[in-house]
Design an enzyme around this catalytic site. Structure first.
Site, PDB file in Angstrom:
ATOM      1  N   ARG A 154       0.744  -1.276  -0.207  1.00 50.70           N
ATOM      2  CA  ARG A 154       0.097   0.106  -0.030  1.00 50.70           C
ATOM      3  C   ARG A 154       0.912   1.202   0.033  1.00 50.70           C
ATOM      4  NH1 ARG A 154      -2.485  -3.501   3.889  1.00 50.70           N
ATOM      5  NH2 ARG A 154      -4.607  -3.943   3.194  1.00 50.70           N
ATOM      6  N   LYS A 178      -3.299  -2.624   7.974  1.00 57.74           N
ATOM      7  CA  LYS A 178      -4.655  -2.113   8.458  1.00 57.74           C
ATOM      8  C   LYS A 178      -4.920  -2.967   9.630  1.00 57.74           C
ATOM      9  CE  LYS A 178      -6.542  -0.134   4.391  1.00 57.74           C
ATOM     10  NZ  LYS A 178      -7.833  -0.131   3.552  1.00 57.74           N
ATOM     11  N   HIS A 243      -2.124   2.634  -5.951  1.00 54.41           N
ATOM     12  CA  HIS A 243      -3.178   1.652  -5.960  1.00 54.41           C
ATOM     13  C   HIS A 243      -3.186   0.666  -7.259  1.00 54.41           C
ATOM     14  CE1 HIS A 243      -6.535  -0.514  -4.318  1.00 54.41           C
ATOM     15  NE2 HIS A 243      -7.384  -0.230  -5.559  1.00 54.41           N
ATOM     16  N   ARG A 246      -0.542  -1.849  -7.261  1.00 43.53           N
ATOM     17  CA  ARG A 246      -0.936  -2.850  -6.343  1.00 43.53           C
ATOM     18  C   ARG A 246      -1.719  -3.784  -6.726  1.00 43.53           C
ATOM     19  NH1 ARG A 246      -1.737  -4.211  -0.606  1.00 43.53           N
ATOM     20  NH2 ARG A 246      -3.843  -4.634  -0.103  1.00 43.53           N
ATOM     21  N   HIS A 269      -5.392  -8.737   3.194  1.00 48.08           N
ATOM     22  CA  HIS A 269      -6.713  -8.581   3.529  1.00 48.08           C
ATOM     23  C   HIS A 269      -7.232  -9.553   4.432  1.00 48.08           C
ATOM     24  CE1 HIS A 269      -6.948  -7.455  -1.028  1.00 48.08           C
ATOM     25  NE2 HIS A 269      -6.900  -6.334  -0.499  1.00 48.08           N
ATOM     26  N   TYR A 278     -10.795  -7.738  -5.557  1.00 44.87           N
ATOM     27  CA  TYR A 278      -9.627  -7.206  -5.865  1.00 44.87           C
ATOM     28  C   TYR A 278      -8.843  -7.602  -7.049  1.00 44.87           C
ATOM     29  CZ  TYR A 278      -5.725  -3.879  -4.683  1.00 44.87           C
ATOM     30  OH  TYR A 278      -4.621  -2.912  -4.760  1.00 44.87           O
TER      31      TYR A 278
END
Length: 312
Positions: A154, A178, A243, A246, A269, A278
């Site tokens: 990211r 995250k 992004h 990625r 994730h 994704y």
């Protein structure tokens, strides 16, 4: 009338909620900023009475959101649902009125994608620049793009990498992404070589791999560097961002036969459903993959038909 803690106006309730999200849920800073913004906006719209709002007020709030994109409405509604669930769990109100909030269908459009030829053009432009001058700026750009496309980082993870995290004798990184979740990220030989050459240009005592002034490179600056690179490579700059690279990492790995669960781990994730959205692959290729790789692929159709007839 639903009871709300007498000492808790909206501002105090929101602060308590954010403290819980940071301490117990491990929410990232950007997530907390988004929650604060959405909750403060809702409180303002309800004249500072968000904490004691009832269904009709929330339904009216949803109507105010109608001009917004579905993704924005979904984000705002999600923030308020978590907020009201927190109030109910903490005994700060006796009910949870969030059923009155809108539930827009998720806008699940796929991210923009670069094909292999586009990626080749980006790296060709980097090589062209390095052929002219192996300057710190050009070496930094090479390291940035190698890590973005080669490891699927990211943007925030990339620009804030510690100075010595990428090591020549370790083909992987352990990152905290995250929600405070740690994950293992592979780093290719190419990327490690690019980072090694670039890192040799840095001061030995700096804390960041990509320093800028007294801090590290900003996400905005990273975005600008990629847009300029794309334009020089003959690619529409609007198509290129951290992004997008990625996403190209994920899609091209999946096209190459990568396992979806392994890809989920590499991308960080929490839910594999996110990985499935994704990463997209041509449906025909998936059918071919099943026909070629499934354990029953070698079983002759005629054999199964004959067996069925024998048993009839």
């Amino acid at each position: 009338m639903t009871a709300v803690a007498a000492s808790g106006d909206d501002a105090a309730l929101i602060e308590r909620f954010l403290e819980m999200m940071a301490a117990e849920a491990g929410a990232a800073r950007n997530t907390l900023v988004a929650y604060r913004r959405d909750l403060a906006g809702a409180s303002c719209s309800l004249s500072g009475k968000l904490g004691c709002a009832q269904g009709p007020a929330l339904a009216q709030l949803g109507e105010q959101w109608l001009p917004l994109a579905r993704s924005s409405v979904a984000r705002k509604a999600s923030a308020l649902r978590r907020f009201f669930a927190f109030l109910a769990e903490e005994g700060l109100r006796a009910d949870d009125p969030s059923d009155a909030l809108p539930r827009p269908g998720a806008d699940r459009t796929l991210p923009r994608i670069l094909d292999h030829a586009d990626v080749d053009r980006l790296f060709a432009e980097i090589e062209r620049r390095l052929g002219i001058q192996r300057s710190p700026a050009n070496l930094r750009l090479s390291a940035l793009v190698e890590l973005l496309y080669g490891s699927g980082l990211r943007a925030t993870e990339l620009v804030s990498l510690p100075r010595n995290l990428v090591r020549q004798d370790h083909p992987y990184l352990i990152l905290r992404g995250k929600g405070g979740r740690e994950r293992l990220v592979p780093v290719s030989d190419r990327a490690r070589a690019a980072v090694g050459e670039y890192a040799a240009t840095l001061p030995k005592d700096g804390p960041w791999l990509f320093p800028s002034g007294k801090a590290h490179l900003s996400r905005v600056r990273l975005f600008q560097l990629l847009r300029t690179l794309a334009a020089d490579a003959g690619i529409n700059p609007e198509r290129v961002s951290p992004h997008v690279l990625r996403h190209a990492f994920a899609t091209h790995l999946l096209e190459g036969g990568a396992d979806l669960r392994a890809l989920q781990t590499m991308l960080g994730h929490a839910d594999i459903a996110t990985t499935q959205i994704y990463t997209h692959v041509d449906s025909r290729r998936l059918v071919d993959l099943v026909n070629q790789r499934h354990p029953l692929a070698d079983v002759k159709t005629s054999t199964r038909v004959d067996a069925g007839r024998d048993g009839s």
